[in-house]
Design a protein around this motif. Structure first.
Motif, short mmCIF file in Angstrom:
data_model
loop_
_atom_site.label_atom_id
_atom_site.label_comp_id
_atom_site.label_asym_id
_atom_site.label_seq_id
_atom_site.Cartn_x
_atom_site.Cartn_y
_atom_site.Cartn_z
N UNK A 89 0.84 -1.19 0.00
CA UNK A 89 0.00 0.00 0.00
C UNK A 89 0.88 1.25 0.00
N UNK A 90 0.71 2.11 -1.01
CA UNK A 90 1.57 3.29 -1.08
C UNK A 90 1.05 4.48 -0.27
N UNK A 91 1.97 5.25 0.27
CA UNK A 91 1.65 6.53 0.89
C UNK A 91 2.46 7.59 0.16
N UNK A 92 1.78 8.58 -0.37
CA UNK A 92 2.49 9.62 -1.11
C UNK A 92 3.25 10.53 -0.15
N UNK A 93 4.49 10.83 -0.50
CA UNK A 93 5.27 11.81 0.26
C UNK A 93 5.53 12.97 -0.69
N UNK A 94 4.99 14.13 -0.36
CA UNK A 94 5.20 15.29 -1.23
C UNK A 94 6.54 15.91 -0.85
N UNK A 95 7.47 15.85 -1.79
CA UNK A 95 8.83 16.29 -1.49
C UNK A 95 9.01 17.79 -1.66
N UNK A 96 8.09 18.43 -2.35
CA UNK A 96 8.16 19.86 -2.66
C UNK A 96 9.39 20.18 -3.52
N UNK A 97 9.61 19.39 -4.54
CA UNK A 97 10.73 19.62 -5.45
C UNK A 97 10.20 20.14 -6.78
N UNK A 98 11.06 20.86 -7.51
CA UNK A 98 10.69 21.25 -8.87
C UNK A 98 11.57 20.58 -9.91
N UNK A 99 12.39 19.61 -9.48
CA UNK A 99 13.19 18.81 -10.39
C UNK A 99 13.12 17.35 -9.94
N UNK A 100 13.69 16.47 -10.76
CA UNK A 100 13.64 15.05 -10.48
C UNK A 100 14.33 14.69 -9.16
N UNK A 101 13.75 13.69 -8.47
CA UNK A 101 14.45 13.10 -7.33
C UNK A 101 15.40 12.04 -7.88
N UNK A 102 16.62 11.96 -7.32
CA UNK A 102 17.65 11.13 -7.93
C UNK A 102 18.11 9.94 -7.07
N UNK A 103 18.01 10.08 -5.75
CA UNK A 103 18.50 9.00 -4.91
C UNK A 103 17.79 9.05 -3.56
N UNK A 115 16.43 12.26 0.50
CA UNK A 115 16.27 12.21 -0.95
C UNK A 115 17.17 13.29 -1.55
N UNK A 116 18.01 12.89 -2.50
CA UNK A 116 18.80 13.86 -3.25
C UNK A 116 18.08 14.18 -4.54
N UNK A 117 18.24 15.41 -5.06
CA UNK A 117 17.44 15.78 -6.22
C UNK A 117 18.21 16.67 -7.19
N UNK A 121 18.73 20.42 -4.01
CA UNK A 121 18.31 20.34 -2.61
C UNK A 121 18.32 18.89 -2.14
N UNK A 122 18.33 18.74 -0.81
CA UNK A 122 18.19 17.43 -0.18
C UNK A 122 16.94 17.49 0.68
N UNK A 123 16.08 16.47 0.59
CA UNK A 123 14.88 16.41 1.43
C UNK A 123 15.13 15.40 2.54
#
Lengths: 379, 195
Positions: A89-103, A115-117, A121-123
């Motif tokens: 079951x997925x839970x969405x996490x809104x990262x508030x990024x405007x570019x791709x998440x990378x790792x 999360x690196x992006x 920025x780093x979340x």
């Protein structure tokens, strides 16, 4: 043989992660899905397909204790997947990024993930009980370019990042209410969230793949200029070692012990680096025994053939790997390796097995037990 | 502010030129004593740091070129040269091989066939696809930002005479054998040290 199991799962694999008991593997076959396979009676069977992302999944991490999967994607979102019965079951996490998440990586205590992006920025994401919601807190304006890799220090607070601006940085990710202040540790007791502890400016080009040693005393990362960097005494006066090697650059690294590091990358073959008694790091050997060609490229006779190949390629737009020197042929991996994951035995700090995946779509399991010449370093 | 910076750069350039002249005299005397290896080491040491000044670059290249051409026995050179010099030596090729601006990899290849015959083109053939795989095509787009990185600046092969090309290719072949592709990648990625 160092490679004990090879399986072709897809055309190309962007990243993979293992379940806590190593019975299942989750990977992204270079699209918006995550496939989970299980080894049932000597055969790999597809059990689940996690479909929620809109674009390529760039990072997967499977937590050991809580059995949760976190995925990040180029669609700028992240999902935390919980197993309920036979369903994920997925839970969405809104990262508030405007570019791709990378790792992405779970913290050692598994109460946060980083999360690196591509948004520089780093979340740092953590769970809020009262809202039943994953909250993303950003470390902004610290990186000058995309964040290519993140690594947690064993103390659950320090986070190391590498970026395409060539730098490696260490941040504090202390979050009130999630982390408990430890008075004993002098260095981490007075750090706020997002505070930069260290910036290493060793590489002239893109930096990839950062990891801490099991104790957290040493940091290793790689540059796109065929260099690997080892940093001791992370703090106000770090000690750095630059090791240059003669082959193509690395993409990711893994500490298998305090004194031994495995690097994987564009040479399609894991490289072993180790520190001697005095702490000097050197390249030891390639892990995969490959059929070496007798000499360098032969001139003359092969010339016209190769010339034709090159022309054919450019005309028809076929991939550029047809013209390859013979040394990459016959290896276990036949294309760039971009992911290395340890297979940790429960209750043991040392790692003897790990898996690699890459652009050739294979997942390869490697065993260090059989490598007698490496036993000295592998304590 | 810009004027002040320009002044510092010019002042700095004068100092570098003087240093290069000093180095040049030292190399000449070493060559007279019959120590070509020592001369090459001296030439490779203390390359001018990040400078955009063309005079410094060409002055330094003349010195390195002089020492390079004096090497007769390439095998002996490598047996007596420390590996720490390999990366600097490889950087020499950043200056020698300068290609027309905006050339694609195929054009580089064709250019090298025209200029040098098959020795060099075979090298390009085996090397370029691997380089491409590492994402170095991206450098082309970046080159406006960081001109030093533009590895297709293969100027010298169009200006260099036949003996220079021959000598450079001979050394390059051995150097790649000794120091590997990693050495070339470091040279390409290096934006700080110019030769």
């Amino acid at each position: 043989m160092a490679a004990i199991a090879v399986h072709q799962f897809a055309q190309c694999i962007t990243c993979h992660a293992w379940s806590p008991d190593h019975a299942m593997v989750a990977f992204c076959p270079n699209n918006n899905e995550v496939h989970i396979y299980k080894l049932i009676q000597e055969k790999w069977e597809k059990l689940h397909v996690l479909q929620k992302h809109d674009q390529i999944v760039s990072g997967i991490d499977w937590s050991v204790r809580s059995n949760r999967i976190v995925t990040v994607s180029h669609d700028r979102n992240s999902y935390v997947w919980n197993q309920e019965g036979s369903e994920w079951v997925p839970t969405l996490v809104i990262l508030r990024l405007n570019r791709a998440a990378l790792c992405v990586q779970w913290s050692p205590k598994e109460n946060k993930f980083a999360v690196g992006s591509g948004a520089k920025t780093v979340c740092i994401c953590y769970y809020e009980q009262e809202n039943n919601w994953w909250v993303s807190k950003l470390i902004r304006k610290r990186h000058d370019s995309s964040v290519t890799s993140v690594a947690w220090h064993p103390n659950n607070v320090f986070l190391a990042t590498t970026s395409t601006d060539g730098k490696c940085r260490v941040f504090s990710t202390f979050i009130k209410g999630v982390d408990i202040k430890e008075k004993k540790e002098g260095t981490s007791s007075d750090t706020k969230f997002g505070e930069q502890i260290l910036q290493l400016d060793l590489s002239f080009s893109w930096a990839f793949g950062v990891k801490w040693s099991p104790s957290g005393n040493t940091l290793a990362y790689v540059g796109h200029n065929s260099m690997i960097y080892f940093v001791d005494d992370v703090g106000p006066s770090p000690l750095a070692q630059n090791v240059a090697f003669r082959d193509l650059p690395l993409r990711d690294v893994l500490f298998v012990s305090e004194k031994m590091v495995i690097g994987v990358g564009f040479d399609c073959n894991p490289m072993v680096f180790a520190a001697d008694e005095t702490g000097i790091w050197t390249f030891i050997k390639f892990l995969d025994e490959r059929k070496t060609s007798s000499s360098g490229p032969k001139y003359g006779s092969q010339f016209s053939e190769a010339f034709g190949k090159l022309y054919g390629q450019s005309k028809y737009g076929v991939g550029n790997d047809a013209v390859e020197s013979s040394r990459t042929r016959g290896g276990t991996h036949v294309n760039c390796i971009n992911c290395i994951v340890p297979l940790r035995e429960a209750g043991s700090s040392r790692i003897t097995r790990f898996t690699t995946s890459g652009l050739d779509g294979k997942i390869v399991t490697w065993d260090l037990e059989s490598q007698e010449d490496l036993l000295n370093y592998h304590l | 502010m810009a004027g002040a910076e320009g002044f510092v750069e010019a002042d700095n350039a004068e100092a570098i030129i003087i240093r290069i002249e000093h180095k040049s005299r030292k190399i000449e005397s070493l060559l007279k004593q019959g120590k070509p290896i020592e001369a090459l080491k001296t030439a490779l040491e203390g390359a001018p740091p990040k400078t955009q000044d063309e005079r410094c670059k060409s002055a330094n290249w003349i010195v390195v070129h002089r020492a390079l051409m004096a090497i007769k026995d390439v095998d002996f050179m490598f047996s007596s040269l420390d590996p720490e010099y390999y990366d600097i030596l490889m950087k020499v090729y950043g200056i020698i091989f300068v290609l027309p601006k905006g050339a694609s990899f195929l054009e580089i290849y064709q250019f090298s066939v025209l200029r040098n015959g098959k020795n060099f083109s075979d090298w390009t053939l085996s090397f370029v696809p691997r380089l491409k795989r590492c994402g170095y095509t991206a450098l082309k787009q970046q080159s406006r930002k960081s001109p030093v990185l533009s590895w297709y600046l293969y100027r010298g092969l169009s200006t260099g005479d036949r003996p220079t090309c021959d000598q450079c290719l001979r050394i390059h072949e051995k150097l790649t054998e000794k120091a590997g592709l990693g050495c070339i990648l470091r040279c390409l990625a290096d934006t700080v040290n110019t030769v």
